[in-house]
Design a protein around this motif. Structure first.
Motif, mmCIF file in Angstrom:
data_model
loop_
_atom_site.group_PDB
_atom_site.id
_atom_site.type_symbol
_atom_site.label_atom_id
_atom_site.label_comp_id
_atom_site.label_asym_id
_atom_site.label_seq_id
_atom_site.Cartn_x
_atom_site.Cartn_y
_atom_site.Cartn_z
ATOM 1 N N ALA A 355 45.387 38.135 40.221
ATOM 2 C CA ALA A 355 44.292 38.833 40.536
ATOM 3 C C ALA A 355 43.236 39.289 39.443
ATOM 4 O O ALA A 355 42.134 39.812 39.528
ATOM 5 N N THR A 356 43.855 39.190 38.266
ATOM 6 C CA THR A 356 43.015 39.656 36.927
ATOM 7 C C THR A 356 42.142 38.666 36.666
ATOM 8 O O THR A 356 40.978 38.864 36.210
ATOM 9 N N ILE A 357 42.492 37.228 37.117
ATOM 10 C CA ILE A 357 41.726 36.204 36.801
ATOM 11 C C ILE A 357 40.569 36.245 37.937
ATOM 12 O O ILE A 357 39.259 36.024 37.707
ATOM 13 N N ALA A 358 40.901 36.645 39.114
ATOM 14 C CA ALA A 358 39.820 36.779 40.134
ATOM 15 C C ALA A 358 38.871 37.824 39.999
ATOM 16 O O ALA A 358 37.800 37.683 40.105
ATOM 17 N N TRP A 359 39.423 38.947 39.258
ATOM 18 C CA TRP A 359 38.340 40.185 38.761
ATOM 19 C C TRP A 359 37.269 39.445 37.915
ATOM 20 O O TRP A 359 36.188 39.905 37.786
ATOM 21 N N ALA A 360 38.032 38.622 36.970
ATOM 22 C CA ALA A 360 36.913 38.102 35.847
ATOM 23 C C ALA A 360 36.216 37.125 36.528
ATOM 24 O O ALA A 360 34.803 37.189 36.069
ATOM 25 N N MET A 361 36.445 36.385 37.488
ATOM 26 C CA MET A 361 35.655 35.469 38.148
ATOM 27 C C MET A 361 34.579 36.261 38.841
ATOM 28 O O MET A 361 33.442 35.745 38.954
ATOM 29 N N GLU A 362 34.648 37.183 39.676
ATOM 30 C CA GLU A 362 33.805 37.976 40.078
ATOM 31 C C GLU A 362 32.625 38.597 39.297
ATOM 32 O O GLU A 362 31.486 38.504 39.342
ATOM 33 N N SER A 363 33.269 39.255 37.844
ATOM 34 C CA SER A 363 32.465 39.426 36.900
ATOM 35 C C SER A 363 31.464 38.507 36.233
ATOM 36 O O SER A 363 30.360 38.593 36.009
ATOM 37 N N PHE A 364 32.072 37.097 36.319
ATOM 38 C CA PHE A 364 31.341 35.966 35.728
ATOM 39 C C PHE A 364 30.382 35.768 36.694
ATOM 40 O O PHE A 364 29.100 35.362 36.473
ATOM 41 N N GLU A 365 30.464 35.680 37.983
ATOM 42 C CA GLU A 365 29.643 35.440 39.325
ATOM 43 C C GLU A 365 28.509 36.351 39.032
ATOM 44 O O GLU A 365 27.211 35.919 39.218
ATOM 45 N N LYS A 366 28.721 37.681 38.801
ATOM 46 C CA LYS A 366 27.792 38.694 38.522
ATOM 47 C C LYS A 366 27.031 38.558 37.288
ATOM 48 O O LYS A 366 26.047 39.304 36.915
ATOM 49 N N GLY A 367 27.352 37.907 36.431
ATOM 50 C CA GLY A 367 26.749 37.781 35.066
ATOM 51 C C GLY A 367 27.152 38.625 34.112
ATOM 52 O O GLY A 367 26.438 39.069 33.102
ATOM 53 N N GLN A 368 27.985 39.605 34.552
ATOM 54 C CA GLN A 368 28.431 40.648 33.560
ATOM 55 C C GLN A 368 29.580 40.053 32.449
ATOM 56 O O GLN A 368 29.550 40.587 31.334
ATOM 57 N N LEU A 369 29.984 39.052 33.109
ATOM 58 C CA LEU A 369 30.709 37.960 31.720
ATOM 59 C C LEU A 369 30.006 36.896 31.708
ATOM 60 O O LEU A 369 29.372 36.178 32.505
ATOM 61 N N THR A 370 29.864 36.152 30.550
ATOM 62 C CA THR A 370 28.971 34.923 30.296
ATOM 63 C C THR A 370 30.157 33.926 29.474
ATOM 64 O O THR A 370 31.025 34.196 29.076
ATOM 65 N N LEU A 371 29.614 32.676 29.315
ATOM 66 C CA LEU A 371 30.472 31.758 28.795
ATOM 67 C C LEU A 371 30.799 32.122 27.202
ATOM 68 O O LEU A 371 31.896 31.724 26.807
ATOM 69 N N GLU A 372 29.904 33.065 26.754
ATOM 70 C CA GLU A 372 30.325 33.379 25.309
ATOM 71 C C GLU A 372 31.374 34.304 25.239
ATOM 72 O O GLU A 372 32.322 34.089 24.487
ATOM 73 N N ASP A 373 31.464 35.079 26.315
ATOM 74 C CA ASP A 373 32.604 36.099 26.241
ATOM 75 C C ASP A 373 34.015 35.164 26.798
ATOM 76 O O ASP A 373 35.174 35.440 25.983
ATOM 77 N N THR A 374 33.963 34.165 27.587
ATOM 78 C CA THR A 374 34.963 33.547 27.973
ATOM 79 C C THR A 374 35.334 32.184 27.124
ATOM 80 O O THR A 374 36.390 31.635 27.376
ATOM 81 N N GLY A 375 34.531 32.097 26.271
ATOM 82 C CA GLY A 375 34.908 31.002 25.019
ATOM 83 C C GLY A 375 34.454 29.615 25.793
ATOM 84 O O GLY A 375 35.224 28.386 25.635
#
Ligand code: SF4
Lengths: 635, 77
Positions: A355-375
């Motif tokens: 569920a935490t990974i799914a939360w990160a995926m939604e945040s990534f889809e919305k551009g709130q997380l970027t490749l820079e954040d995720t390494g």
């Protein structure tokens, strides 16, 4: 005559002082608290200082079985683990089955209370009443299968039962699990991280001190009655054939299969991840818990991109298929099975992890997380390779995994940028795969449950809706629920469903029982048979009223811990997502709670529980009524 | 008449294995839902939908080409 179903012995361990001692409580202690987390909380409430960090050595940790644990009947080999939770800051509580709980009883103890922190890694070795604190430096850093082999070699016994943490617990991942048999987990609320903070790598048990029911003939009769019933009981037979994952099709049909981080209720890939597909493709065997004839556990073998998934790590449950599957929009069953294996090797809760990974995926889809954040990891929904990489990084607390190792609620506070809006949590714990948008009482129990969102603490709504069949109606009538309401409608009966069945399932938990066998609806035995079984085991003159009282006592003890930590009604809440219309397709599309109906459900629940409606907390009168006067003094 | 059935979870074992729970079934023209469940050998507590609507009783008439889905609902897991 003394009770023969228990040892009458509780093991106490002080890891700081490296000492152990044995307590022999009177029968009245067992009569009042039954076992499980109710027993554990009697120590935790008296000894854990208020407001400490969950990783403080003063966080008292308890492991308790129940009265029937270790006897010959289905669904009794379970253990509750409790301590302050590093994930939620509230009480932590987690159960698991397998063979360890029964073997602990056979090794001479009903429960263990652990205090302090060892100066260096240790494990506990308990063999028919003998206890040793042994060095575990050579096990530190090892995955569960490696430690399992090393311990068995060291003790020259391949049949010992081992409850242990993996690297995730050592690294204090806030949702680290405790694992036994390499495939059973005390998964929720981060109890593995508390064990890690104490430098306690494992508890190992061996013994053949058989326990006896007060009325062995009655217990055997009940055992055989249940076993004969399995083939004609669709729920139990279904659990045997396809495991918990047999329900994927139904959940999707009702719009209740959480999809893309709980934004939708139907998953287009559901047909490739269900229990029937698992049975027809990768299942090699079924497994069980001590003396259980349902045998609902999966053993799967497969491969994902050249990595083997081995049978010894079991197979994914429905929840795991949900969180790593539909939550993340992944429809490759082998990838999900591999994620399950990695969680069991490293000691991670599959629900919070997926569920935490799914939360990160939604945040990534919305551009709130970027490749820079995720390494550099592409966290788009559906990327199975990225999901698996994140599981690895979380266990090691490396890179972006170090942030996700905090759980989604704490991670959203670190990241900000509106990612809080993507949470699907209650009290900081990720919601399991039963959607409040379909099962309308589920949001209430997710919110009021003392240890955060959890699907095992109440009966689900189907049993009190007009669609319920005769069998469900009979079961519900045995616990006093006789009104059947319109599907989907928010009604006072939903609060009653939560208040009444939470007590029954709370008793089931504290007695070390499996809710697939002894729960309320869709299970093997009827509620009246639960009373019959407890009478046969203890010889006490118990009734359904006692079941309610036991359950209520446990709930009040857990709530009392939270009250002392400053939790109130406002903490009994859901993430904002549950108040927004559900997207996607199917009958649940557009459904959400309004603030008013949700608070109304809470009012009614607190009233039924006899608590203060303003604070949502137990009153001194309620505690006294439950023979918990002493709790007021330790507040 | 012919009706379509989709049996989920372990209920699929009531049809030949190659069907994996999906099939078309011949049943008499006056059949009610309970007749179909009896013909399939389904006992105990199940949830049923006819043409995607969950149904409460077991006495409704079936029509040719109806799709009847039978589930084992889940409470936990
Ligand atoms: S029903 Fe499954 S989980 Fe429960 S005791 Fe039996 S085998 Fe274990």
């Amino acid at each position: 005559m003394a009770l023969e179903c228990i040892n009458g012995k509780i093991l106490h361990v002080d890891l700081t002082k490296r000492t152990t001692w044995v307590e022999e409580p009177p029968e009245s202690f067992y009569r009042t608290y039954g076992g499980g987390s109710a027993m554990g909380l009697t120590y935790i409430l008296k000894e854990t200082p208020k407001g400490i960090d969950a990783f403080d050595p003063a966080n008292v940790m308890t492991f308790f079985t129940g009265m029937p644990t270790g006897l010959l009947i289905s669904g009794q080999s379970r253990i509750s683990v409790n301590a302050k939770s590093p994930l939620t800051g509230a009480i932590g509580d987690s159960q698991s089955g397998g063979f360890f709980p029964a073997r602990l009883k056979h090794a001479g103890f009903d429960g263990i209370v652990v205090r302090g922190k060892a100066a260096s890694p240790v494990y506990l070795w308990i063999n028919e009443g003998e206890v040793e604190i042994r060095d575990a430096a050579h096990l530190w850093g090892k995955q569960t299968h490696e430690s399992e082999e090393l311990i068995k070699q060291e003790l020259k016994d391949t049949n010992v039962q081992i409850l242990q943490i993996g690297p995730a617990g050592e690294n204090k991942v806030r949702f680290a699990a405790i694992i036994s048999m390499m495939n059973r987990a005390n998964g929720r609320t981060g109890m593995g991280a508390v064990m890690g903070s104490k430098n306690l790598k494992a508890i190992v048990v061996q013994g053949a001190l058989r326990k006896k029911a007060a009325d062995p003939k009655a217990l055997t009769e009940l055992f055989l009655r249940g076993t004969k019933r399995i083939p004609d009981t669709p729920s139990s037979h279904g659990l045997h054939v396809d495991g918990t994952a047999g329900g994927v099709g139904w959940q999707n049909f009702t719009g209740g299969l959480p999809t893309r981080n709980y934004n939708e209720g139907q998953f287009e890939g559901h047909e490739t991840i269900g229990g029937d597909v698992m049975t027809n493709t990768i299942l090699v065997k079924r497994d069980t818990c001590f003396s259980c004839t349902i045998r609902c556990k999966r053993v799967v073998e497969t491969e994902y991109k050249g990595i083997k998934v081995e049978g010894r790590f079991g197979g994914p449950e429905y929840e795991t298929i949900g969180t790593f599957g539909s939550y993340c929009a992944i429809s490759d069953l082998s990838a999900i099975a591999l994620a399950n294996q990695m969680c069991n090797q490293n000691g991670l809760d599959t629900i919070t992890c997926g569920a935490t990974i799914a939360w990160a995926m939604e945040s990534f889809e919305k551009g709130q997380l970027t490749l820079e954040d995720t390494g550099g990891i592409d966290l788009h929904f559906g990327n199975a390779d990225a999901m698996l990489k994140m599981v690895e990084l979380i266990a090691k607390r490396e890179g972006f995994g170090n942030i996700l190792a905090e759980g989604s609620a704490k991670a959203s506070k670190i990241i900000g940028r509106g990612t809080e809006d993507n949470l699907a949590t209650a009290k900081g714990q990720e919601a399991p795969a039963h959607m409040p948008q379909v099962k309308r009482s589920m949001g209430l129990i997710y919110a009021v449950n003392p240890f955060g969102a959890d699907h095992t603490q109440t009966e689900h709504d189907g049993s009190i809706e007009e669609t319920a069949g005769e069998d469900a109606r009979l079961r519900m009538s045995q616990i006093g629920m006789t009104n059947f309401i319109k599907p989907g409608v928010i009604d006072k009966e939903r609060s009653k469903l939560v208040a009444v069945t939470q007590k029954v399932l709370s008793c089931v938990d504290m007695m070390g029982l499996c809710s697939f066998v002894w729960g309320v609806g869709w299970v093997l035995y009827f509620p009246a048979e639960l009373v019959e079984m407890l009478r046969a085991v203890t010889g006490w003159d118990l009734s359904m009223e006692d079941v309610f009282e036991y359950g209520e006592r446990r709930i009040n003890l857990l709530r009392a811990f939270n009250m002392r930590e400053g939790f109130t009604r406002k903490d009994d809440d859901l993430a904002p997502k549950f108040f927004r219309p559900l997207q996607g397709t199917g009958p649940s599309k557009g459904i959400h709670y309004t603030r008013e109906e949700f608070e109304g459900m809470k009012d009614e629940y607190y009233r039924l529980m006899g608590w203060d409606i303003q604070t949502g907390n137990p009153t001194p009168e309620k505690l006294a009524e439950l023979k918990l006067d002493w709790v007021v003094e330790v507040m | 008449m012919i009706v379509n059935v989709v049996l989920y979870s372990s209920l699929r074992l009531l049809l030949p294995p190659e069907k994996n729970g999906k099939g078309a079934l011949e049943i008499h023209d006056q059949a009610i839902l309970q007749d179909l469940l009896d013909q399939l050998g389904i006992q105990g507590e199940v949830a049923v939908s006819i043409n995607d609507e969950i149904v409460t009783g077991r006495q409704m008439n079936l029509k040719p080409d109806d799709t009847v889905q039978v589930f084992r609902p889940v409470g936990g897991g």
